[in-house]
Design an enzyme around this catalytic site. Structure first.
Site, PDB file in Angstrom:
ATOM      1  N   ARG A 175       7.915  47.219  77.742  1.00 27.70           N
ATOM      2  CA  ARG A 175       7.751  47.639  76.313  1.00 27.70           C
ATOM      3  C   ARG A 175       7.658  48.160  75.480  1.00 27.70           C
ATOM      4  NH1 ARG A 175       5.782  42.310  74.430  1.00 27.70           N
ATOM      5  NH2 ARG A 175       4.887  43.204  74.082  1.00 27.70           N
ATOM      6  N   ARG A 179       7.833  59.094  73.915  1.00 29.13           N
ATOM      7  CA  ARG A 179       9.283  59.505  72.811  1.00 29.13           C
ATOM      8  C   ARG A 179       8.727  60.592  73.268  1.00 29.13           C
ATOM      9  NH1 ARG A 179       6.929  55.678  68.625  1.00 29.13           N
ATOM     10  NH2 ARG A 179       8.385  53.675  69.045  1.00 29.13           N
ATOM     11  N   ARG A 251      -3.713  34.818  82.015  1.00 22.35           N
ATOM     12  CA  ARG A 251      -4.835  35.768  81.603  1.00 22.35           C
ATOM     13  C   ARG A 251      -5.166  34.859  80.000  1.00 22.35           C
ATOM     14  NH1 ARG A 251      -6.685  38.094  85.066  1.00 22.35           N
ATOM     15  NH2 ARG A 251      -7.394  39.676  83.617  1.00 22.35           N
ATOM     16  N   ARG A 281      -9.141  46.610  75.237  1.00 22.18           N
ATOM     17  CA  ARG A 281      -9.389  47.344  73.917  1.00 22.18           C
ATOM     18  C   ARG A 281     -10.429  46.867  72.934  1.00 22.18           C
ATOM     19  NH1 ARG A 281      -3.341  44.720  73.077  1.00 22.18           N
ATOM     20  NH2 ARG A 281      -3.661  42.436  73.071  1.00 22.18           N
ATOM     21  N   GLU A 302     -12.592  43.313  73.777  1.00 20.16           N
ATOM     22  CA  GLU A 302     -11.477  42.555  74.420  1.00 20.16           C
ATOM     23  C   GLU A 302     -10.961  42.824  76.173  1.00 20.16           C
ATOM     24  OE1 GLU A 302      -7.607  42.148  72.184  1.00 20.16           O
ATOM     25  OE2 GLU A 302      -6.553  41.673  74.470  1.00 20.16           O
ATOM     26  N   TYR A 350       6.404  35.296  78.262  1.00 21.96           N
ATOM     27  CA  TYR A 350       6.150  36.830  77.475  1.00 21.96           C
ATOM     28  C   TYR A 350       6.502  37.311  76.382  1.00 21.96           C
ATOM     29  CZ  TYR A 350       3.223  40.855  76.608  1.00 21.96           C
ATOM     30  OH  TYR A 350       2.042  41.910  76.743  1.00 21.96           O
ATOM     31  N   ASP A 352       7.193  38.071  72.368  1.00 17.89           N
ATOM     32  CA  ASP A 352       6.733  38.206  71.031  1.00 17.89           C
ATOM     33  C   ASP A 352       6.961  37.440  69.849  1.00 17.89           C
ATOM     34  OD1 ASP A 352       5.783  40.948  71.505  1.00 17.89           O
ATOM     35  OD2 ASP A 352       7.521  41.929  71.669  1.00 17.89           O
TER      36      ASP A 352
END
Ligand code: UDP
Length: 385
Positions: A175, A179, A251, A281, A302, A350, A352
């Site tokens: 995911r 770069r 989860r 996070r 979180e 999972y 998006d």
């Protein structure tokens, strides 16, 4: 248009709303059931009464897609304003830029590499004995090497998934891009933005049709399916069969909410890569609406943990050893006439948001073409295995 058969949709999240609207437009009477007290599922947003900040109640949701039809679709119901997801991570007492990019690499290794130099350097770090990475860890060792893996991915992933990255599929890490330039946009999709008035406002607009009725705080039982021309079920796949083959692993997340006067962290999402920090996070919600101005701030720490029977399922775990159990549920679903399983929970994937909408549009269209031909609708458009 004369009313056709009655359709039941379980779940008033993205899948349910989109399928419901498409079928309502085609003349069906659509009844949508949701066990919760609000629509929009885990995309639900709500304005905090004290600070005025738009809060993503179930954690950060950023809309990004390459699918022009899906982008046009959401923009038909809500104004999307420009938003670029720029995530930071704190690891070993320093703040770095994610996804791993030239800035991250240069800062981490104390270098001033240009792109080609960084690429060659990371290639040296990579474990080239791994030819076809299968697990999360193999994928990381092959593409970023041990040092970056341990700083940014190992601890975070152990916290997020509650297991070793050697037990997780490589697809989870795929995911995230790596770069070799200074582009710190978390996503590489063509379209990216945030709904001006939140996701719940958008989903309310999708649901706003005379042929749609929504029943909140209402559970749907399998026994009720017989009263409908078809059921589209976006709840948990194992839940539809009363967990008869055991519970699929999920989860869940706990959010520790706190407020702050001013700007707490200067960005929307700060990840914590170290295993010693218990949370994954911190989200500072007002940064998701950079066009708004709020003195106060609402933040969520979180924490991820295993999902118990009374918890809200978030992420399907999909450990290799769960494949057999999942296959049993898939076989059950395929024997069940008149029900199609959709979305993240219904297909145990999972997903998006943009993919969820794409699949919902395709599902509704397939239903319309199948019924036109008197053909049976499949249990899954995209089976979990
Ligand atoms: N990940 C990580 N460190 C990070 C961010 C992500 O190890 O700082 C891993 C983690 O396993 C996570 C996966 O990459 O589950 C996918 O990350 P993404 O940001 O897409 O997760 P989401 O926002 O969907 O929870």
């Amino acid at each position: 248009m004369p009313a056709k058969g009655k359709i039941a949709i379980v779940g008033a999240g993205l899948s349910g709303a989109v399928i419901g609207r498409e079928l309502a437009l085609a003349g069906y009477q659509v009844e949508i059931f949701d066990a919760r007290s609000h629509i929009a599922g885990n995309c639900h947003t709500e304005r905090d009464a004290d600070t005025g900040v738009m809060v993503h109640l179930y954690g950060p949701h950023i809309f990004h897609t390459d699918d022009a039809e899906v982008w046009d679709y959401v923009n038909g119901f809500e104004t999307f304003l420009p938003y670029k997801n720029r995530v930071k991570t704190t690891s070993q007492d320093q703040v770095y830029s994610l996804p791993v990019n030239l800035h991250t690499i240069n800062q981490f290794f104390g270098k001033t590499f240009r792109p080609d130099e960084a690429r060659a350097f990371i290639e040296e770090q990579a474990d080239k004995t791994i030819e076809d990475p299968q697990t999360f860890e193999e994928q990381a060792l092959r593409f970023v090497g041990k040092d970056l893996y341990e700083a940014f991915f190992k601890g975070y992933t152990e916290k997020q998934w509650g297991c070793s990255p050697t037990d997780l599929p490589a697809s989870i890490l795929k995911r995230l891009p790596v770069r070799f330039n200074y582009d710190d946009n978390y996503f590489f999709h063509k379209f990216q933005g945030m709904p001006e008035n939140g996701y719940t406002d958008m989903i309310a607009a999708i649901l706003d049709h005379d042929n749609i009725s929504v029943k909140l705080e209402t559970r749907f039982d399998r026994a009720e399916a017989a009263g409908y021309a078809h059921v589209f079920y976006s709840g948990p796949l194992d839940g539809y069969f009363n967990f008869e083959h055991g519970r699929l692993g999920y989860r869940t997340l706990d959010f520790e909410r706190f407020t702050y006067q001013g700007d707490y962290q200067g960005c929307a999402v700060m990840n914590y890569g170290d295993a010693s920090v218990p949370y994954t996070r911190i989200t500072e919600h007002k940064h998701f609406s950079p066009w708004e101005d709020h003195a106060g701030s609402v933040c969520y720490r979180e924490f991820a943990r295993v999902c118990g029977p009374d918890d809200i399922p978030y992420y399907p775990i999909r450990l290799v050893k769960e494949k057999e159990q999942l296959a049993e549920y898939v076989a059950r679903a395929e024997q069940e006439a008149g029900v199609t399983f959709v979305g993240r929970l219904g297909t145990y994937r999972y997903l998006d948001m943009d993919v969820t909408i794409r699949e919902a549009l395709d599902t509704a269209r397939l239903y319309l073409s199948k019924t036109a031909k008197n053909a049976a609708m499949p249990a899954f458009l995209h089976p979990p295995v």
